[in-house]
Motif scaffolding. Structure first.
Motif, mmCIF file in Angstrom:
data_model
loop_
_atom_site.group_PDB
_atom_site.id
_atom_site.type_symbol
_atom_site.label_atom_id
_atom_site.label_comp_id
_atom_site.label_asym_id
_atom_site.label_seq_id
_atom_site.Cartn_x
_atom_site.Cartn_y
_atom_site.Cartn_z
ATOM 1 N N CYS A 17 73.804 11.440 75.531
ATOM 2 C CA CYS A 17 73.012 10.215 75.449
ATOM 3 C C CYS A 17 73.421 9.473 74.182
ATOM 4 O O CYS A 17 73.150 9.932 73.072
ATOM 5 N N LYS A 18 74.070 8.336 74.342
ATOM 6 C CA LYS A 18 74.453 7.510 73.194
ATOM 7 C C LYS A 18 73.332 6.519 72.925
ATOM 8 O O LYS A 18 73.211 5.496 73.587
ATOM 9 N N ILE A 19 72.507 6.846 71.944
ATOM 10 C CA ILE A 19 71.398 5.984 71.582
ATOM 11 C C ILE A 19 71.918 4.722 70.909
ATOM 12 O O ILE A 19 71.441 3.625 71.129
ATOM 13 N N SER A 20 72.923 4.878 70.093
ATOM 14 C CA SER A 20 73.548 3.752 69.413
ATOM 15 C C SER A 20 75.016 4.081 69.226
ATOM 16 O O SER A 20 75.364 5.205 68.869
ATOM 17 N N THR A 29 72.683 12.249 71.266
ATOM 18 C CA THR A 29 71.951 13.478 71.524
ATOM 19 C C THR A 29 72.242 13.916 72.951
ATOM 20 O O THR A 29 72.943 13.221 73.679
ATOM 21 N N GLU A 30 71.748 15.063 73.331
ATOM 22 C CA GLU A 30 71.867 15.507 74.714
ATOM 23 C C GLU A 30 70.484 15.477 75.336
ATOM 24 O O GLU A 30 69.508 15.904 74.716
ATOM 25 N N THR A 31 70.410 14.941 76.540
ATOM 26 C CA THR A 31 69.145 14.848 77.247
ATOM 27 C C THR A 31 69.320 15.434 78.647
ATOM 28 O O THR A 31 70.445 15.530 79.145
ATOM 29 N N CYS A 37 67.042 9.822 78.215
ATOM 30 C CA CYS A 37 67.955 9.090 77.336
ATOM 31 C C CYS A 37 67.466 7.655 77.115
ATOM 32 O O CYS A 37 67.408 7.174 75.984
ATOM 33 N N ALA A 38 67.117 6.982 78.194
ATOM 34 C CA ALA A 38 66.645 5.600 78.080
ATOM 35 C C ALA A 38 65.374 5.518 77.247
ATOM 36 O O ALA A 38 65.235 4.648 76.376
ATOM 37 N N TYR A 39 64.435 6.429 77.485
ATOM 38 C CA TYR A 39 63.184 6.407 76.737
ATOM 39 C C TYR A 39 63.419 6.678 75.254
ATOM 40 O O TYR A 39 62.827 6.020 74.397
ATOM 41 N N GLN A 40 64.282 7.635 74.937
ATOM 42 C CA GLN A 40 64.572 7.906 73.524
ATOM 43 C C GLN A 40 65.209 6.681 72.866
ATOM 44 O O GLN A 40 64.852 6.309 71.754
#
Length: 170
Positions: A17-20, A29-31, A37-40
């Motif tokens: 999960c690429k938050i930024s 992070t890994e989700t 991922c979207a919610y984080q």
């Protein structure tokens, strides 16, 4: 041997999960799935945008991290006008509540970050993330960051993330 097989089965369901991701660095992070991922991602930026110190504006910081238009898909909620282009309070509440309620699998324990983004990402990694997300499930009622995660006694992560954004922006 069973432990290894169980770990392999769980690990195979994780997704990156690429938050930024950008010139200011990455927060990854890994989700377990795209929803987590979207919610984080959306909750993290909404929390940061609402907790900038005096003198900092989200229009300046948001632009630095590439958020220049609404980032929330209509089926997930709505964007706010102030701060612009991040989840509104009800959407942030819902997303933070989902993360908190599903912390066993939807967590930031393995979060890594690089570059200037590391200053923000580091404040949402692991237990700090749990405190920030669980504390933000009451956003809008005047208690942002004061409701602790299970077992936590402080919401220092929200304040520290705000400070990190300020430092990264200057």
């Amino acid at each position: 041997m069973r432990v290894i097989a169980a770990f392999a089965a769980v690990a195979s369901f994780a997704m990156e999960c690429k938050i930024s991701s950008g010139s200011s660095g990455d927060i990854i992070t890994e989700t377990p799935d795209e929803t987590c991922c979207a919610y984080q991602t959306h909750a993290l930026f909404s929390i940061v945008a609402r907790n900038l110190p005096a003198g900092m504006t989200w229009s300046m910081v948001g632009g630095m991290v590439g958020i220049t238009s609404c980032t929330i898909p209509a089926e997930m909620g709505a964007c706010d006008d102030d701060p612009a282009n991040v989840a509104d309070e009800p959407t942030t509440n819902m997303m933070a509540g989902y993360i908190c309620d599903n912390w066993a699998t939807c967590n930031t324990i393995g979060m890594t970050s690089t570059g200037m983004a590391a200053q923000v990402g580091g404040e949402f990694a692991g237990e700090k993330g749990q405190v920030a997300f669980c504390g933000s499930r009451t956003l809008g009622d005047g208690t942002l960051g004061t409701t602790s995660a299970p077992g936590a006694t402080t919401a220092a992560a929200t304040t520290a993330a705000t400070t990190a954004v300020t430092t990264a922006a200057t």
